[in-house]
Design a protein around this motif. Structure first.
Motif, PDB file in Angstrom:
ATOM      1  N   LYS A 355       0.812  -1.209   0.000  1.00  0.00           N
ATOM      2  CA  LYS A 355       0.000   0.000   0.000  1.00  0.00           C
ATOM      3  C   LYS A 355       0.846   1.259   0.000  1.00  0.00           C
ATOM      4  O   LYS A 355       0.544   2.232  -0.713  1.00  0.00           O
ATOM      5  N   ASP A 356       1.932   1.254   0.776  1.00  0.00           N
ATOM      6  CA  ASP A 356       2.720   2.471   0.942  1.00  0.00           C
ATOM      7  C   ASP A 356       4.071   2.449   0.240  1.00  0.00           C
ATOM      8  O   ASP A 356       4.808   3.424   0.287  1.00  0.00           O
ATOM      9  N   THR A 377       3.644   4.679  -3.583  1.00  0.00           N
ATOM     10  CA  THR A 377       2.448   4.036  -3.074  1.00  0.00           C
ATOM     11  C   THR A 377       1.796   3.189  -4.164  1.00  0.00           C
ATOM     12  O   THR A 377       2.054   3.384  -5.367  1.00  0.00           O
ATOM     13  N   ARG A 378       0.953   2.267  -3.747  1.00  0.00           N
ATOM     14  CA  ARG A 378       0.232   1.459  -4.726  1.00  0.00           C
ATOM     15  C   ARG A 378      -0.607   2.346  -5.638  1.00  0.00           C
ATOM     16  O   ARG A 378      -0.686   2.113  -6.855  1.00  0.00           O
TER      17      ARG A 378
END
Length: 693
Positions: A355-356, A377-378
């Motif tokens: 995610k990050d 980030t994704r």
């Protein structure tokens, strides 16, 4: 070397006493001896009672998600009573796991751990009874995952990793019998198995345990295949799971011994509870009351133990020491040996999309695994992928900006590592939406990546034989859909697929390059006529539409010349053990602009491997058919020389188009697409998946 294990051993005695005496239900006295309730439930037929347990659990989960924790606990209390009356240990463990989830949602982590651990004991007892790892092993692994996630959300990563690994170990034992996974799975677990693998890989990378992370990421891809295709069998390589490092073994041995003894000693409580209340002796009732009376104290002691500074320090020591242990992992040594035996200097690249951030894991033939975190980030990554694909599919657009950005994230962080190894071939196992990105079309500011490296995509190393050589004789079965029009349902819409005018010329050119080519066109190019002949030819070339679309495997298909379709599930039934390469020269992904996580591409690669074929070449978007003919001419001309591997031949063909090599084109092709085929739209779409030799 293990200064805190003496403390562990002493305390384990107390834990064993607790486990041998009782299954404790703290605070709310969820289990009671309400004889009237038990007798009322006993009047119900067993199947109705099991349906009632299932209903109560489902209602409790819904109530907990809405924040109605009291209502959730009341329903689970009822479900637990019924499951005990039925002596249905599986549903008892499910209910206990859900009790743990409710307390976890409330932030009462100590109580959650107590219920998870009790469920773990029951699942362990059930798994002992299985002659072949099955549903109980699956549930045991998922309960380990619940415990791991509980520690994860408390920011205790070392303990989370320790328990996540046990989920993976049990899951991979079952994968040799994958039909188990198709059984209905109750909702009793905090996260999915794929999320467990992903969180484990992330946690290992944070601790610098790169070899273990690589193994986890590889098995994540196998798990994703299982969730997409179902009944994906493992092999002896996947069944090894993940190694328990030498420094972890004393703690694991204590944990296993605790559970094993609990299985034996817990039978006393089971026998007592199987006796109807009205038939129990005073001594038996006294024993049960004694067990219930001691449960709170013992549970609190266990919670304090597992989170004590002594155990935390030991786990932390594992984190600090594990990097040195990685060099001895059997899995990494096997991969490095396979890479060393390849004819070109090859490396294995695993990106893990989080995610990050993005994590890059690089395995080389002669160095420890390398780990490079990338600050993206994704969301940023996926936005760039969409921009990149939009530019790729429109030759008038400037592709170099997004291509350079992706290069900066995927290759730049490992550029020095690649140079030190003198890398010639990148063996690439992409993750998530990176599966929609052709690595060859990244741009370093001066040249395309394909001008520097061969690129060989794989599904997973544990499923791929990298070193199997191809047959020396080139013979081709070539099918083409050249005329007509077929309407195909894609979800809730209809899509027209027209014949490919250049497909016939593509096949004719192929036959001119490789004389031992059998051609099947249009109506003669049907599944009934084509599939039975495929295994008689080392190369199967299909110049027709194919679509890999987000959704179920049945939604993705190959369109044959007579209008029949074969979907992704059906492809897995083909038997092609003598086929070296399957080429789909006009397939595409992301129809309608919708991108998923690329599981349909992963699934296609696996299904081709499942047939026994060594590799496949497919395109990631619908390429101009004249440009396709040019690329295929160059590819087969290079391959037929016998001097190049499949991966090298594809690279040379792509470079030929970049350089405007006239030998890659003929007069018809040039007239149709002009003389400029340098844009990645024409050559970047094609990827090779599987064995690149």
């Amino acid at each position: 070397m293990y200064p805190h294990l003496q403390y562990f051993s002493i305390f384990a005695v107390n834990v064993l006493f607790f486990l041998s005496c009782a299954i404790a239900y703290p605070k709310n006295n969820l289990v009671n001896s309400n004889t009237q309730a038990q007798n009322n439930h006993a009047q119900q037929p067993q199947n109705n009672q099991q349906s009632e347990i299932k209903r109560l659990n489902a209602e409790a989960i819904a109530a907990s998600q809405q924040g109605r924790f009291t209502a959730a606990l009341q329903r689970l209390q009822k479900a637990l009573v019924i499951s005990k009356e039925l002596a249905n240990s599986s549903w008892e463990a499910v209910t206990l796991n859900n009790l743990g989830r409710v307390y976890q949602n409330q932030g009462d982590y100590s109580q959650a751990l107590s219920f998870f651990f009790t469920a773990l004991r029951i699942n362990k007892e059930l798994s002992v009874k299985e002659t072949t790892p099955g549903q109980a092993y699956t549930d045991l692994g998922k309960t380990y995952s619940n415990i791991g996630y509980l520690f994860d959300i408390q920011n205790k990563p070392e303990l989370a990793v320790f328990f996540y690994k046990h989920c993976l170990i049990n899951r991979e034992k079952v994968r040799l019998n994958p039909s188990v996974f198709s059984a209905p799975q109750p909702d009793a677990y905090s996260i999915t198995v794929a999320q467990t693998y992903r969180f484990l890989g992330e946690g290992l990378l944070k601790q610098g345990r790169v070899a273990e992370a690589q193994r986890t990421i590889d098995l994540l891809k196998v798990e994703e295949l299982e969730e997409y295709l179902h009944n994906v069998p493992g092999n002896q390589r996947t069944a090894k799971g993940i190694n328990i490092l030498p420094i972890e073994k004393p703690i694991k041995q204590q944990l296993d011994q605790t559970l094993d003894n609990a299985v034996v000693l817990g039978k006393e409580l089971t026998k007592l509870r199987n006796i109807p209340p009205q038939k129990r002796s005073p001594q038996q009732n006294q024993r049960i009351n004694q067990l219930v009376g001691n449960q709170q104290q013992l549970l609190e002691a266990f919670n304090k133990f597992i989170t004590s500074p002594a155990v935390t320090a030991q786990i932390d020591q594992i984190s600090r020491t594990a990097r040195r242990q990685n060099l001895d992992l059997e899995n990494i040594n096997e991969i490095r040996d396979n890479l060393a035996r390849l004819p070109q200097k090859s490396v294995l690249l695993y990106p893990l999309v989080l995610k990050d951030r993005l994590e890059l894991v690089l395995v080389t033939p002669d160095s420890p695994p390398i780990h490079r975190p990338v600050a993206v980030t994704r969301e940023q990554l996926n936005q760039t992928i969409v921009t990149f694909r939009e530019a790729l599919t429109n030759p008038s657009r400037n592709i170099k900006k997004p291509a350079s950005q992706l290069y900066a994230w995927l290759i730049k962080p490992i550029e020095n590592d690649l140079q030190q190894v003198k890398t010639q071939t990148l063996i690439y196992a992409p993750d998530d939406q990176l599966r929609y990105v052709p690595l060859a079309a990244l741009y370093d500011g001066k040249q395309w990546l394909v001008e520097r490296f061969n690129v060989n995509h794989i599904t997973a190393t544990s499923l791929t034989n990298l070193n199997s050589p191809r047959t020396s004789t080139l013979r081709v079965l070539a099918g083409a859909f050249t005329r007509g029009n077929f309407e195909v349902a894609l979800g809730n819409r209809q899509v027209d697929f027209s014949g490919l005018p250049f497909a016939g010329r593509e096949v004719e050119s192929l036959a001119a390059i490789i004389p031992q080519t059998k051609k099947l066109l249009n109506d003669d190019f049907s599944p009934q006529a084509t599939v039975p002949q495929m295994d008689d030819y080392p190369i199967v070339h299909l110049a027709t539409h194919a679509a890999f679309v987000v959704g179920k495997p049945e939604d993705s298909f190959i369109l044959f010349g007579n209008g029949d379709r074969v979907n992704l599930t059906d492809i897995g039934t083909w038997s092609l053990p003598r086929v070296d390469l399957v080429v789909l020269s006009a397939c595409e992904t992301g129809l309608g602009g919708k991108l998923g996580n690329g599981e349909e591409i992963l699934g296609f690669g696996y299904q081709i491997q499942k047939t026994g074929a060594r590799a496949a070449i497919a395109s990631l978007w619908a390429v101009d058919d004249g440009g396709t003919q040019a690329l295929m001419n160059a590819f087969y001309t290079t391959l037929s020389s016998g001097k190049f591997t499949k991966a090298e031949a594809l690279r040379q063909a792509q470079i030929a188009l970049i350089n405007g090599d006239s030998q890659a084109k003929n007069q018809d092709t040039s007239a149709a697409v002009g003389s400029n085929l340098t844009h990645p739209y024409y050559w970047g779409s094609f990827i090779l998946i599987g064995n690149g030799l």
